[in-house]
Design a protein around this motif. Structure first.
Motif, PDB file in Angstrom:
ATOM      1  N   ARG A   1       0.832  -1.212   0.000  1.00  0.00           N
ATOM      2  CA  ARG A   1       0.000   0.000   0.000  1.00  0.00           C
ATOM      3  C   ARG A   1       0.863   1.257   0.000  1.00  0.00           C
ATOM      4  O   ARG A   1       0.539   2.252  -0.662  1.00  0.00           O
ATOM      5  CB  ARG A   1      -0.946   0.003   1.206  1.00  0.00           C
ATOM      6  N   GLU A   2       1.958   1.246   0.768  1.00  0.00           N
ATOM      7  CA  GLU A   2       2.845   2.413   0.800  1.00  0.00           C
ATOM      8  C   GLU A   2       3.426   2.696  -0.583  1.00  0.00           C
ATOM      9  O   GLU A   2       3.574   3.855  -0.982  1.00  0.00           O
ATOM     10  CB  GLU A   2       3.971   2.191   1.806  1.00  0.00           C
ATOM     11  N   ALA A   3       3.748   1.630  -1.327  1.00  0.00           N
ATOM     12  CA  ALA A   3       4.325   1.804  -2.661  1.00  0.00           C
ATOM     13  C   ALA A   3       3.318   2.436  -3.620  1.00  0.00           C
ATOM     14  O   ALA A   3       3.708   3.064  -4.609  1.00  0.00           O
ATOM     15  CB  ALA A   3       4.803   0.462  -3.205  1.00  0.00           C
ATOM     16  N   MET A   4       2.007   2.272  -3.330  1.00  0.00           N
ATOM     17  CA  MET A   4       0.975   2.835  -4.200  1.00  0.00           C
ATOM     18  C   MET A   4       0.824   4.349  -4.027  1.00  0.00           C
ATOM     19  O   MET A   4       0.156   5.001  -4.819  1.00  0.00           O
ATOM     20  CB  MET A   4      -0.392   2.192  -3.899  1.00  0.00           C
ATOM     21  N   GLU A   5       1.420   4.900  -2.979  1.00  0.00           N
ATOM     22  CA  GLU A   5       1.224   6.319  -2.699  1.00  0.00           C
ATOM     23  C   GLU A   5       1.942   7.216  -3.688  1.00  0.00           C
ATOM     24  O   GLU A   5       1.600   8.389  -3.841  1.00  0.00           O
ATOM     25  CB  GLU A   5       1.678   6.634  -1.264  1.00  0.00           C
TER      26      GLU A   5
ATOM     27  N   SER B   1       8.466  -5.591   0.429  1.00  0.00           N
ATOM     28  CA  SER B   1       7.224  -5.449  -0.337  1.00  0.00           C
ATOM     29  C   SER B   1       7.189  -4.113  -1.070  1.00  0.00           C
ATOM     30  O   SER B   1       6.809  -4.037  -2.242  1.00  0.00           O
ATOM     31  CB  SER B   1       6.010  -5.574   0.592  1.00  0.00           C
ATOM     32  N   HIS B   2       7.585  -3.065  -0.364  1.00  0.00           N
ATOM     33  CA  HIS B   2       7.590  -1.723  -0.965  1.00  0.00           C
ATOM     34  C   HIS B   2       8.476  -1.705  -2.212  1.00  0.00           C
ATOM     35  O   HIS B   2       8.074  -1.275  -3.293  1.00  0.00           O
ATOM     36  CB  HIS B   2       8.082  -0.717   0.078  1.00  0.00           C
ATOM     37  N   GLN B   3       9.695  -2.184  -2.066  1.00  0.00           N
ATOM     38  CA  GLN B   3      10.655  -2.120  -3.170  1.00  0.00           C
ATOM     39  C   GLN B   3      10.303  -3.102  -4.289  1.00  0.00           C
ATOM     40  O   GLN B   3      10.513  -2.822  -5.472  1.00  0.00           O
ATOM     41  CB  GLN B   3      12.058  -2.380  -2.628  1.00  0.00           C
TER      42      GLN B   3
END
Length: 667
Positions: free
Chosen positions: A535-539, A574-576
């Protein structure tokens, strides 16, 4: 104490300028709640429910206002909602907690863009409704065309339960097709509701309309079908009962007529509210996020929803719907989101911006709590287990402005204002531009943000510089892409390790996460951390840094280290991993597309259509009425800034328009 069966929690919703607030004012007058009628744009004190200075200045409803009145032996808790699409969250959260609604439509304009939005919101929360065709005195009024529009455009089983006595400047009253009487409204304010025999010239038309109504209702009542086949007279009580049951099941929409401004038809509508709309105990059982059923029982455990907040000088005012149980001042309850105990101070019932003390609130009541610290959407409950009512739908903002304080002393006041507005309005967003450091405010449209800028100056005496509006673009992906990412760090002491595999693919939802990990390849306690990283990566997307939407993430495997793995490691991995996958999935920019409706005199159609086409607008069609035409088009929001001023110039002020968000589309 009023029985729960004699309570109606209703909202009045419609397209802008359909006459909702004028109707609310008449309802308050005829129920004895107020003793003088004020008009929205008539000078004087202004309408009761439009109490904000900005509402009086602009002549529109901006915030939903609640009140309570009584019609005969029924208590009506009424919420008047805005019609302008920029304030659609006010309609959304009102319909989330109401049991029934009145959809108001203009007798000349019929079903308009915001009518469709309101209909969608009512269907989302399964709210039974009446339709009230207002402005029957207006030039071009045609209730039969409006009913057909409701059936065609809203896909509702709408049938007139009244027949008009004249229309436009000859509108005199209505024929009640159940009682078969002619209803007139005499006296200076229409307060004398007089029932007479049906005019001879309208007898045949009224009889045909009644037969059409009974034929439609017979589908919901076997006794009525049998009586019709036998040629027997249908009792009024059976007709009322059948209309009510069909309305509550969402299979039928009764349509009433009137002119609130001319004080005609409002008392009939009040009768219909008590006859056909549900009480709190008639509504479907409410489900919580944990799939627990909540029944409207005053003796059960408390379950209540904080659906709206306003911050005032004395503290926070929290509008709350009681779904189950009983609430009294001094009670201690739990906020299921924070899992903290909350002490209830004063309870009040609202009448626009005035407050009346309440000693007890039962299941089915709508009250306000004073000085309770919570957020919009929080659930209050007592006993175990703690439950959470499902959250309301909150649309995404489509427009952004950069603002900076003019002077140093404005900075603190601006900060207080923005923090307050963000608490009160879920569609008002606050962020910081990482490059310039400017404060960014985002909202549902130009008027939405304009109102907040006015309030910053009026309520907080803060002066700000305002940048040009910017469109809230989004990024998305064009194809599937896999990821296989190993996060490994070793820098003395415990290391960090996480390994995840899976893929991403396009979806029509903003974000979907699916966990397909089996066999303990990733321990269960790390899965939420993975989702958080995704979810953070979608920001922030890779193309222009806009938020990413329309992505489904499937996590299907990986590995872990018994010592070095942690929630932080899997969140970072997950973010990367997703950032890399998005770069491979053919990302592209989405821009907001608006549904625009322009109402213009017939002789100016070509000019208006030509201007919309020059804005890259996609013309969807038009509807010609008496003397004017409604043009519908889809136009990119980026091409609509300042359109209000340009349309006035183009048509010498003779055309008007409304606009609402339609969809995101590749730019």
């Amino acid at each position: 104490m009023i029985p729960r069966t004699r309570i109606r929690n209703i909202g009045i919703s419609a397209h802008i300028d359909s006459g909702k607030t004028t109707l609310s004012e008449r309802i308050l007058f005829y129920t004895g709640r107020i003793h003088a009628i004020e008009e929205v744009r008539g000078g004087g004190k202004g309408a009761t429910m439009d109490f904000m200075p900005e509402e009086k200045l602009h002549g529109i409803t901006i915030t939903s206002a609640a009140t309570t009145c009584e019609w005969h032996d029924t208590q009506i808790n009424l919420i008047d909602t805005p019609g302008h699409v920029d304030f659609t969250i006010e309609v959304e959260r009102a319909l989330r907690v109401l049991d029934g609604a009145v959809m108001v439509l203009c007798a000349a304009a019929g079903v308009q863009s915001q009518s469709i939005t309101v209909d969608r919101q009512m269907k989302r929360y399964r709210v039974p409704r009446l339709a009230f065709i207002n402005k029957m005195d207006r030039t071009g009024a045609d209730p039969f065309r409006v009913v057909q529009g409701i059936r065609d455009r809203l896909q509702l089983n709408a049938i007139l339960i009244q027949y008009p006595i004249g229309s436009e400047d000859q509108f005199q009253g209505v024929i009640d097709l159940v009682e078969m009487t002619a209803d007139y409204f005499e006296g200076e304010k229409g307060e004398n509701w007089v029932k007479k025999s049906i005019p001879e010239a309208l007898r045949d038309e009224a009889q045909q309309a009644r037969e059409k109504l009974l034929d439609a209702l017979s589908l919901f009542s076997e006794p009525m079908t049998e009586m019709l086949l036998a040629g027997e007279e249908i009792p009024k009580a059976l007709i009322w009962e059948t209309i009510r049951e069909a309305t509550l099941s969402l299979e039928f929409t009764p349509v009433l007529l009137g002119s609130a401004f001319k004080n005609k038809g409002v008392q009939n509508l009040l009768d219909a509210v008590t006859l056909y709309l549900p009480s709190p105990i008639d509504r479907e059982v409410v489900k919580t996020a944990e799939s627990v059923s909540v029944y409207p029982d005053p003796d059960a455990s408390l379950v209540a929803l904080a659906f709206k907040l306003t911050v005032e000088s004395f503290g926070q005012l929290t509008y709350t719907r009681i779904y189950s149980g009983t609430l009294k001042p001094g009670d201690t309850v739990y906020n299921s989101r924070t899992e903290q105990r909350v002490q209830i101070g004063r309870l009040v019932r609202m009448h626009a911006n005035k407050r009346e003390e309440v000693k007890v609130a039962l299941a089915g009541d709508i009250v306000a709590l004073l000085s309770v610290d919570c957020a919009s959407g929080d659930t209050f409950c007592s006993g175990e287990p703690l439950v959470s009512l499902e959250k309301m739908f909150v649309p995404e903002p489509v427009i952004t402005l950069a603002i900076t304080p003019k002077k140093q002393e404005d900075s603190d006041r601006l900060s207080k204002a923005l923090n307050r507005f963000q608490r009160e309005d879920p569609t008002f967003r606050l962020s910081i531009d990482p490059e310039s450091g400017a404060t960014l405010i985002s909202g549902m449209g130009e008027l939405h943000l304009e109102i907040y800028l006015e309030r910053i100056q009026r309520e907080y005496n803060a002066e700000v510089y305002v940048g040009n509006p910017a469109v809230a673009y989004r990024e998305t992906i064009g194809q599937q892409a896999t990821f296989d990412y190993r996060f490994k760090k070793q820098s003395g002491g415990p290391g960090q390790y996480a390994h995840i595999t899976g893929w991403i693919e396009p979806t029509d939802q903003p974000f979907v996460f699916e966990n397909r990990v089996v066999g303990g390849a990733i321990p269960k306690e790390y899965i939420p951390a993975c989702e958080k990283g995704f979810r953070e990566a979608m920001e922030s997307g890779k193309l222009e840094g806009y938020p990413v939407t329309g992505v489904k993430v499937v996590l299907d495997g990986g590995s872990y280290h018994p010592i070095d793995s942690s929630e932080l490691a899997f969140r970072s991995a997950s973010h990367q991993a997703i950032e890399g996958a998005i770069a491979k999935a053919k990302p592209y920019i989405l821009e907001p597309i608006m549904l625009v409706e322009v109402e213009t005199p017939n002789e100016l159609i070509g000019r208006v259509q030509g201007d919309l086409s020059s804005r890259r607008g996609l013309l969807l069609g038009s509807e010609t009425m008496q003397g004017y035409t409604v043009i519908r088009a889809e136009v990119a929001l980026a091409r609509m800034f300042g359109y209000s001023t340009e349309l006035r110039s183009l048509t010498s002020g003779m055309a008007s328009f409304s606009m609402e968000f339609a969809c995101y589309r590749q730019s």
